[in-house]
Design a protein around this motif. Structure first.
Motif, mmCIF file in Angstrom:
data_model
loop_
_atom_site.group_PDB
_atom_site.id
_atom_site.type_symbol
_atom_site.label_atom_id
_atom_site.label_comp_id
_atom_site.label_asym_id
_atom_site.label_seq_id
_atom_site.Cartn_x
_atom_site.Cartn_y
_atom_site.Cartn_z
ATOM 1 N N ALA A 40 32.701 -1.663 9.936
ATOM 2 C CA ALA A 40 32.964 -0.840 10.433
ATOM 3 C C ALA A 40 32.142 -0.026 11.656
ATOM 4 O O ALA A 40 32.043 -0.210 12.745
ATOM 5 N N LEU A 41 31.074 0.334 10.888
ATOM 6 C CA LEU A 41 29.886 1.039 11.540
ATOM 7 C C LEU A 41 29.231 -0.354 12.574
ATOM 8 O O LEU A 41 28.725 -0.035 13.563
ATOM 9 N N ALA A 42 28.939 -1.313 11.884
ATOM 10 C CA ALA A 42 28.478 -2.466 12.696
ATOM 11 C C ALA A 42 29.092 -2.700 13.948
ATOM 12 O O ALA A 42 28.431 -2.991 15.001
ATOM 13 N N THR A 43 30.224 -2.891 13.844
ATOM 14 C CA THR A 43 31.307 -3.119 14.922
ATOM 15 C C THR A 43 31.065 -1.994 16.148
ATOM 16 O O THR A 43 30.849 -2.419 17.207
ATOM 17 N N GLN A 44 31.169 -0.790 15.660
ATOM 18 C CA GLN A 44 30.940 0.244 16.487
ATOM 19 C C GLN A 44 29.826 0.277 17.102
ATOM 20 O O GLN A 44 29.516 0.372 18.352
ATOM 21 N N MET A 45 28.718 -0.066 16.503
ATOM 22 C CA MET A 45 27.375 0.152 17.137
ATOM 23 C C MET A 45 27.047 -1.163 18.186
ATOM 24 O O MET A 45 26.727 -0.727 19.043
ATOM 25 N N GLU A 46 27.616 -2.277 17.767
ATOM 26 C CA GLU A 46 27.736 -3.407 18.749
ATOM 27 C C GLU A 46 28.471 -3.054 19.940
ATOM 28 O O GLU A 46 28.121 -3.493 21.132
ATOM 29 N N GLU A 47 29.524 -2.463 19.763
ATOM 30 C CA GLU A 47 30.429 -2.127 20.809
ATOM 31 C C GLU A 47 29.540 -1.070 21.760
ATOM 32 O O GLU A 47 29.396 -1.318 22.955
ATOM 33 N N TYR A 48 28.843 -0.261 21.024
ATOM 34 C CA TYR A 48 28.213 0.939 21.892
ATOM 35 C C TYR A 48 26.776 0.182 22.757
ATOM 36 O O TYR A 48 26.833 0.383 23.906
ATOM 37 N N PHE A 49 26.264 -0.636 21.961
ATOM 38 C CA PHE A 49 25.340 -1.384 22.581
ATOM 39 C C PHE A 49 25.564 -2.182 23.555
ATOM 40 O O PHE A 49 24.954 -2.185 24.715
ATOM 41 N N GLU A 50 26.668 -3.041 23.443
ATOM 42 C CA GLU A 50 27.367 -3.775 24.766
ATOM 43 C C GLU A 50 27.662 -3.056 25.887
ATOM 44 O O GLU A 50 27.722 -3.487 26.986
ATOM 45 N N GLU A 51 28.066 -1.825 25.709
ATOM 46 C CA GLU A 51 28.654 -0.917 26.779
ATOM 47 C C GLU A 51 27.332 -0.241 27.523
ATOM 48 O O GLU A 51 27.718 0.197 28.774
ATOM 49 N N ARG A 52 26.153 -0.262 27.364
ATOM 50 C CA ARG A 52 25.038 0.145 27.808
ATOM 51 C C ARG A 52 24.628 -0.925 28.840
ATOM 52 O O ARG A 52 24.991 -1.985 28.852
ATOM 53 N N SER A 53 24.002 -0.165 29.843
ATOM 54 C CA SER A 53 23.412 -1.120 30.808
ATOM 55 C C SER A 53 22.288 -2.199 30.425
ATOM 56 O O SER A 53 21.957 -2.032 29.287
ATOM 57 N N GLU A 54 22.119 -3.412 31.147
ATOM 58 C CA GLU A 54 21.325 -4.184 31.096
ATOM 59 C C GLU A 54 20.041 -3.640 30.795
ATOM 60 O O GLU A 54 19.092 -3.885 29.707
ATOM 61 N N ALA A 55 19.521 -2.924 31.568
ATOM 62 C CA ALA A 55 18.209 -2.110 31.563
ATOM 63 C C ALA A 55 18.149 -1.126 30.486
ATOM 64 O O ALA A 55 16.985 -1.393 29.929
ATOM 65 N N TRP A 56 19.075 -0.365 29.865
ATOM 66 C CA TRP A 56 18.857 0.114 28.673
ATOM 67 C C TRP A 56 18.905 -0.562 27.665
ATOM 68 O O TRP A 56 17.811 -0.603 26.494
ATOM 69 N N GLN A 57 19.667 -1.870 27.562
ATOM 70 C CA GLN A 57 19.348 -2.699 26.418
ATOM 71 C C GLN A 57 18.018 -3.271 26.200
ATOM 72 O O GLN A 57 17.622 -3.786 25.093
ATOM 73 N N GLU A 58 17.673 -3.601 27.461
ATOM 74 C CA GLU A 58 16.348 -4.265 27.443
ATOM 75 C C GLU A 58 14.910 -3.260 27.452
ATOM 76 O O GLU A 58 13.775 -3.781 27.252
ATOM 77 N N GLY A 59 15.285 -1.998 27.582
ATOM 78 C CA GLY A 59 14.277 -1.113 27.608
ATOM 79 C C GLY A 59 14.029 -0.488 26.027
ATOM 80 O O GLY A 59 14.439 -0.937 25.047
ATOM 81 N N GLU A 60 13.222 0.631 26.095
ATOM 82 C CA GLU A 60 12.946 1.354 24.637
ATOM 83 C C GLU A 60 14.013 1.608 23.975
ATOM 84 O O GLU A 60 14.236 1.522 22.610
#
Length: 85
Positions: free
Chosen positions: A33-53
């Motif tokens: 469940a934690l992994a799913t939540q973390m993946e959703e959080y990551f996917e909701e962030r902007s592409e710039a954030w995902q590719e940044g630090e």
């Protein structure tokens, strides 16, 4: 792998192994469940954030959770082999 008889003769009770499996299964469900939540959080962030630090650091944390998923799954399988003999 140990046979069920071997478990009993070495002082390991089948009920204790079954209890460990149940606890690990519960832990795995929480980690999943934690992994799913973390993946959703990551996917909701902007592409710039995902590719940044921030995204890089978060990805490392996600990898740690994935390792924990694998460890609990493997542990469950190993313990099941003990009692299935």
């Amino acid at each position: 792998p140990f046979k069920t008889h071997d478990i009993m003769t070495r002082g390991i009770k089948k009920a204790e192994v079954e209890s460990a499996i149940a606890k690990l299964t519960e832990a795995k469900e929480i980690i999943d469940a934690l992994a799913t939540q973390m993946e959703e959080y990551f996917e909701e962030r902007s592409e710039a954030w995902q590719e940044g630090e921030g995204g890089d650091a978060y990805s490392e944390k996600m990898q740690s959770v994935e390792m924990a998923q694998g460890w609990t799954e493997e542990s469950i399988e190993l313990l099941e082999e003990l009692i299935e003999g």
